[in-house]
Scaffold this active site. Structure first.
Site, PDB file in Angstrom:
ATOM      1  N   LYS A  18       0.858  -1.185   0.000  1.00 35.73           N
ATOM      2  CA  LYS A  18       0.000   0.000   0.000  1.00 35.73           C
ATOM      3  C   LYS A  18       0.894   1.235   0.000  1.00 35.73           C
ATOM      4  CE  LYS A  18      -4.023   1.849   2.585  1.00 35.73           C
ATOM      5  NZ  LYS A  18      -4.904   1.621   3.767  1.00 35.73           N
ATOM      6  N   SER A  36      -9.786   1.623   2.718  1.00 37.40           N
ATOM      7  CA  SER A  36      -8.924   2.450   1.890  1.00 37.40           C
ATOM      8  C   SER A  36      -7.850   1.669   1.128  1.00 37.40           C
ATOM      9  CB  SER A  36      -8.217   3.496   2.757  1.00 37.40           C
ATOM     10  OG  SER A  36      -7.363   2.850   3.701  1.00 37.40           O
ATOM     11  N   SER A  42     -10.030  -0.916   6.784  1.00 39.79           N
ATOM     12  CA  SER A  42      -9.418  -0.669   5.473  1.00 39.79           C
ATOM     13  C   SER A  42      -8.689  -1.851   4.852  1.00 39.79           C
ATOM     14  CB  SER A  42      -8.461   0.518   5.560  1.00 39.79           C
ATOM     15  OG  SER A  42      -9.188   1.714   5.622  1.00 39.79           O
TER      16      SER A  42
END
Ligand SMILES: [Mg+2]
Ligand SMILES: [Zn+2]
Lengths: 88, 473, 519
Positions: free
Chosen positions: C75, C150, C174
């Site tokens: 990420k 996210s 997330s």
């Protein structure tokens, strides 16, 4: 709030964020009914205490590597516009 | 000038703790290096970096707290949020409502007891240099440069209660606090160099009223003199305002080189620091064992040392001088090792304002004093030997008998000295008659003769003693 | 087989070259990431060099580690030295950290090969990856839908077969919610199990890094690699790391599984959604029928049904399944949406134009700060900074932030009570399957995506999502398994059992048609 958070906002944007804030905060009212008198606040999810490091120096980061990422630098330092409003 | 008014002062003293690394990062805590070379991702507030607390900084804070008779308490770090370019994260990590040290006191020599409200740990900011303004000042600057070498240095903020009643007492408080910080090894506590910074909260009130009126916080006090002058100036300013029917406003002021305090232009935004518990750090809860270990490792404090010096014949002023030179333990050690207390104190006050004195070993000082009191060395010789000892300390190189031998200070055999004294009396019968009649100053005739005969190696005091013996016999 | 296990074992055995594995995945990225937009940066050159050194190690008789030659996507809020780490924000566009996050070091040390940095909602604030400054990520199952967020880029990358493993961060769901929406496995470990050092902070007391994988075994493998005490993170727990993979084969016989009443309806509204469903056996279980606690609004029936089926499957496998009420989950969302923005408002103060990232010049520092933050932060980030600033400000602290922290304690206590009776808890991961872009524009509607996941962030306990069949429009559904602090082993045991019972989930259609297919 915008001043405390140091974000430039137009009046329209202020209205927009105020609305957003209001919607979230109206939900926060459901907390009002809760009896929390005997409930202490919880700041950390896992109860650790007394976490330390020894006073032993490690290697610093490379200054050039760090300053290469700075918006402005001079003489090995970070350069900023004038700082106002502190000193007489 | 302050007739009818009491001055009320509380001091906030920030001291840099003498750790090798920063409060929350392994960057060296060291000054004078090239800008931005003693920094890690933590000191620069780089995204993703996290703080880890320096154990040594906590121990030093605890030692200072114990020395100030504080309670050592469980504490929590908070974030104090405000924007400033030399604050890398735009928040300062500091202890807020739960400081590690609370509710202590400090007895100020010659003054009274001053309450200590709290002493808490926090991180220092970096350094901003303003470009283009006169003297690197903000006004008129066209820009600024930021060096984060100092960012994250551990500070202990020691906050007194408003118990200080005069500029002199404030100054004495800071001096005594400094002695304590030096004694426990918490800081080098140098006001001029900024490793000790004093802010004074000053107000006045009608004499004896006990009320607390509007106070002003004065910053930039980088010497004891500016501390005293700023308190006097500010107290007068307040009194003047009240007597003119006005009142001071609560604000932060700056002590400047023109001998006045100036109002700092108030920041545009109101101070709302939005304190909240620092989620990246866990609570600090020193257990009783740890606190006791820190207490046990603490040296004797200046006040106790001074008391013992006084018990060994030093007067209060001498004791203060000895303690402030960091020589109390040395003096007391030498006395404990059998040295004459009076001679030892005299040496410490008169002959040991020297670099290296603090490195002397008590046993060596004791043997020097013993050589002197047993007439193996004259006072002049002892002083010379002491100077060499300080240059060579610590260690065997500072041995006083070796140095004395090296300097050719051979002890006069007492029989030999007596013979020389008798010879001098025989050579100067008129002077001897005067001496016996009570004219003490003619002793110089005999001392001079003996010195001449020994090329200065004799101990003048010993000669005087022998003359007195012969006169009284 | 393109699982991490299969790749690592082949590469270690010398039967497959890490460089070949890498090219296979790079090829799929090349072919399809234009549509999916899982990546902000594909680090092809670096990856090729890393894969070559893995091969060289194998040739030299050295073992590169348990993730030998396994491509991994990080990420884009995990610091990677010399590689742009943007948090999908204009504020950090192009920023190259001078250091690697601890998890990045751990993955690399285990032989993994970084293949790229994945898209996210700006600074991890969002549940759809729509709030990326660099454009949204699309759900590999339906390009008209969000991948969740996210960590939508990491979830989509694994679902699309761009990498067998990815790391994400989970502050309010997330990792788990996008895993659920993309039909893969995602784990949020116990807060403190995995070091946060090098994770760009959103809300420090919630943030936790965890893995995405196509199956539970791969997720457990990656979890083992990134877990462990890190002296650089004060909140890292000094506990030994168990053999997570050993937990997978343990049976669920006798394990007590509690279905959280407030998050899981009774299934009585099934009829409205197409009649009875398979695996109905456990629904006759008296404990399940004994509903306690009021079910929260907005949890879709198709999702609830899959959860009840999974519970049924566990009961069939010998678990003791019952219903349990965790009342505080009702207020969890509100407490979370006060505390997380408060922490974020402070964490994001440092983006002021001075040291790194964007700067918009101003006449003085303050103006430079204001203009930089105006230009650098997106709408959602600004909204949360404002909210957090407000929640902490003088006069409101007690009513908002302070109160929310007490609710957090209440959540902790309610979970403790539930875990007195149950080893693990079950609920939906997401109240709904993947939704369409723009469908949840209202902030509170979007925030409700996190209803089921947030309670575990408040408590700090581990939780994970495992795919279990499909719901509306054939889109994947995830079942959430929650466990007490450091209880990852029981959680994984149950996850593996659910996975064994789950209906086969078809790979995204576009991925099937490409080279080799995903998973
Ligand atoms: Mg202060
Ligand atoms: Zn301070």
């Amino acid at each position: 709030m915008a001043r405390l958070a140091r974000i430039e906002l137009t009046p329209d944007e202020i209205e927009h964020y105020t609305g957003h804030l209001g919607r979230v905060l109206s939900h926060a009212r459901e907390l009002e009914d809760l009896d929390l008198a005997d409930v202490p606040p919880l700041a950390h999810p896992y109860p650790l205490r007394n976490v330390f490091r020894d006073d032993v120096a490690g290697s610093p980061v490379d200054r050039d590597e760090v300053l290469s990422q700075a918006p402005a630098a001079a003489g090995g330092q970070f350069e900023v516009p004038p700082v106002l409003g502190e000193e007489a | 000038m302050t007739a009818g008014w009491d001055v009320v002062v509380g001091l906030e003293v920030h001291v840099e703790l003498a750790t090798d690394t920063k409060l929350f990062s392994a960057a060296p805590s060291r000054f004078g290096d090239e800008p931005n070379t003693n920094v890690t991702p933590v000191c620069l507030g780089l995204p993703g970096s996290l703080p880890v607390l320096n154990r040594r900084a906590v121990e030093l804070a605890m030692a200072v707290g114990l020395a100030l008779n504080c309670e050592i308490r469980p504490s929590v770090f908070h974030r104090k949020n405000y924007f400033y370019p030399d604050m890398p994260k735009d928040y300062q990590v500091s202890q807020y409502d739960q400081p590690i040290c609370a509710d202590g006191w400090l007895d100020v020599p010659g003054e009274g007891r001053v309450g200590i409200e709290r002493a808490h740990l926090e991180e220092d900011a970096g350094k901003t240099t303003h470009l283009g303004g006169a003297d690197g000042r903000i006004h008129g600057a066209v820009g600024a440069l930021v060096d984060y070498n100092r960012a994250g240095t551990p500070l202990l903020e020691i906050v007194s209660r408003p118990d200080i009643g005069s500029a002199a007492e404030a100054s004495a408080y800071v001096e005594e606090l400094r002695e304590i910080l030096l004694a426990v090894g918490a800081s080098d506590a140098r006001l001029e160099e900024g490793s000790m910074r004093v802010d004074a909260n000053i107000s006045v009130r009608p004499a004896g009223s006990g009320e607390l009126r509007t106070r002003c916080e004065v910053k930039n006090l980088n010497s004891l003199r500016s501390l005293r002058n700023a308190i006097d100036y500010e107290a007068q300013r307040h009194i003047g305002l009240y007597e003119a029917g006005e009142a001071p406003v609560q604000e932060t002021r700056h002590w400047s080189t023109d001998g006045r305090t100036h109002s700092l232009r108030s920041k545009e935004e109101a101070d709302d620091y939005r304190y909240f518990p620092e989620p990246d750090l866990v609570p600090l809860e020193p257990d009783p064992d740890w606190i006791e270990r820190v207490r046990a490792a603490m040296p004797e404090l200046p006040a106790a040392l001074r008391e013992r010096l006084c018990a060994h014949g030093a007067d209060a002023a001498d004791a203060q001088v000895i303690a402030s030179r960091g020589l109390a333990a040395l003096v007391l050690g030498a006395v404990a090792a059998g040295a004459d207390a009076h001679r030892t104190v005299t040496h410490a006050v008169q002959n040991l304002a020297l670099d290296g004195a603090e490195l002397l070993e008590a046993a060596q000082l004791a043997s020097l004093v013993q050589m002197e009191t047993s007439d193996q060395l004259t006072a002049t010789q002892a002083k010379a030997v002491l100077t060499h000892m300080c240059e060579r300390a610590p260690g065997a190189a500072a041995d006083p008998s070796a140095i004395a031998a090296e300097l050719g200070y051979e002890a006069m055999d007492s029989g030999e000295l007596e013979a020389l004294v008798d010879q001098a009396i025989a050579d100067n019968p008129e002077a001897w008659a005067k001496f016996c009649a009570g004219e003490a100053k003619v002793a110089g005739v005999f001392v001079g003769a003996v010195m001449k005969a020994t090329r200065g190696q004799a101990d003048g005091q010993a000669v005087t003693r022998l003359l007195a013996q012969r006169r009284d016999a | 087989m393109n699982t991490a296990h299969a790749i690592a074992s082949d590469v270690r055995a010398g039967t497959r070259r890490a460089t070949d594995v890498l090219e296979d995945f790079l090829g799929r990225i090349e072919a399809h990431d234009g549509d999916v937009h899982a990546f902000n940066t594909v680090t092809a050159d670096q990856a090729r060099a890393a894969a070559a050194s893995i091969d060289a190690a194998v040739d030299g008789g050295r073992d590169p580690g348990p993730l030998a030659g396994v491509p991994v996507a990080f990420k884009d809020n995990l610091c990677t030295r010399g590689v742009a780490t943007t948090c999908s924000s204009r504020m950090l566009e192009g920023w190259q950290p001078p250091y690697d996050a601890t998890v990045v070091q751990a993955m690399t040390a285990a032989g993994a090969v970084m293949i790229g940095k994945t898209n996210l909602d700006e600074f991890a604030m969002g549940s759809s990856t729509e709030h990326s400054a660099f454009g949204p990520t699309r759900n590999p199952y339906d390009f008209a839908r969000v991948p969740g967020g996210s960590s939508g880029g990491s979830a989509a990358a694994v679902a699309a077969g761009f990498a067998p493993l990815a790391l994400g961060s989970d502050t309010g769901g997330s990792i788990r919610q996008p895993a659920s929406l993309c039909g893969i496995v995602g784990i949020k470990p116990t807060y403190g199990r995995v070091s946060r050092y090098g994770l760009v902070a959103f809300a420090s007391s919630f943030d936790q890094i965890g893995p995405f994988a196509t199956d539970v075994a791969d997720a457990a493998l990656a979890l083992g690699v990134i877990s462990g005490h890190d002296p650089a993170d004060s909140t890292s727990i000094p506990a030994a790391v168990p053999d997570f993979e050993a937990a997978l084969g343990r049976g669920v016989e006798g394990l007590r599984v509690g279905v959280v009443s407030e998050l899981t309806g009774s299934g009585r509204n099934r009829a409205a959604n197409g009649g009875p469903v398979q695996g109905d056996t456990a629904l006759g279980n008296a404990a399940l029928e004994d509903a306690a606690g009021e079910v929260l609004d907005g949890i879709d029936a198709d999702v609830t049904e899959r959860v009840l089926e999974a519970a049924g499957a566990l009961a069939d496998a010998g678990a003791i399944v019952g219903r349990v009420s965790v009342p505080a989950v009702t207020y969890g969302l509100t407490a979370y949406y006060l505390i997380a923005p408060a922490e974020a408002s402070s964490n994001l103060a440092r983006y002021d134009g001075t040291r790194y990232g964007l700067r918009i010049e101003g006449a003085d520092v303050e103006e430079m700060n204001r203009l930089t933050r105006r230009a650098g932060f997106g709408d959602e980030v600004k909204a949360r900074i404002m909210l957090g600033t407000f929640a902490l400000s003088a006069g409101y602290y007690d009513a908002y932030y302070g109160k929310a922290q007490r609710v957090r304690m209440l959540t902790r206590r309610d979970f403790d009570a539930a875990y007195a009776d149950y080893d693990v808890l079950l609920s939906p991961t997401s109240p709904c399957v993947a939704f369409r872009f723009g469908e949840r524009a209202d902030p509170m509607t979007m925030y409700r995506c996190d209803t089921c996941t947030i309670p575990s962030n408040l408590s700090g306990d581990p939780a994970m999502s495992v795919p279990f069949g499909t719901g509306a429009e054939g889109l994947p559904v995830g079942v959430q398994i929650m466990a007490p602090a450091l209880g990852e082993e029981a959680m994984l045991t149950v996850a593996a059992a659910i996975e064994r019972a789950a209906p086969e989930l078809a790979a995204p259609r576009f991925a099937e048609s490409s080279t080799g297919g995903a998973a």
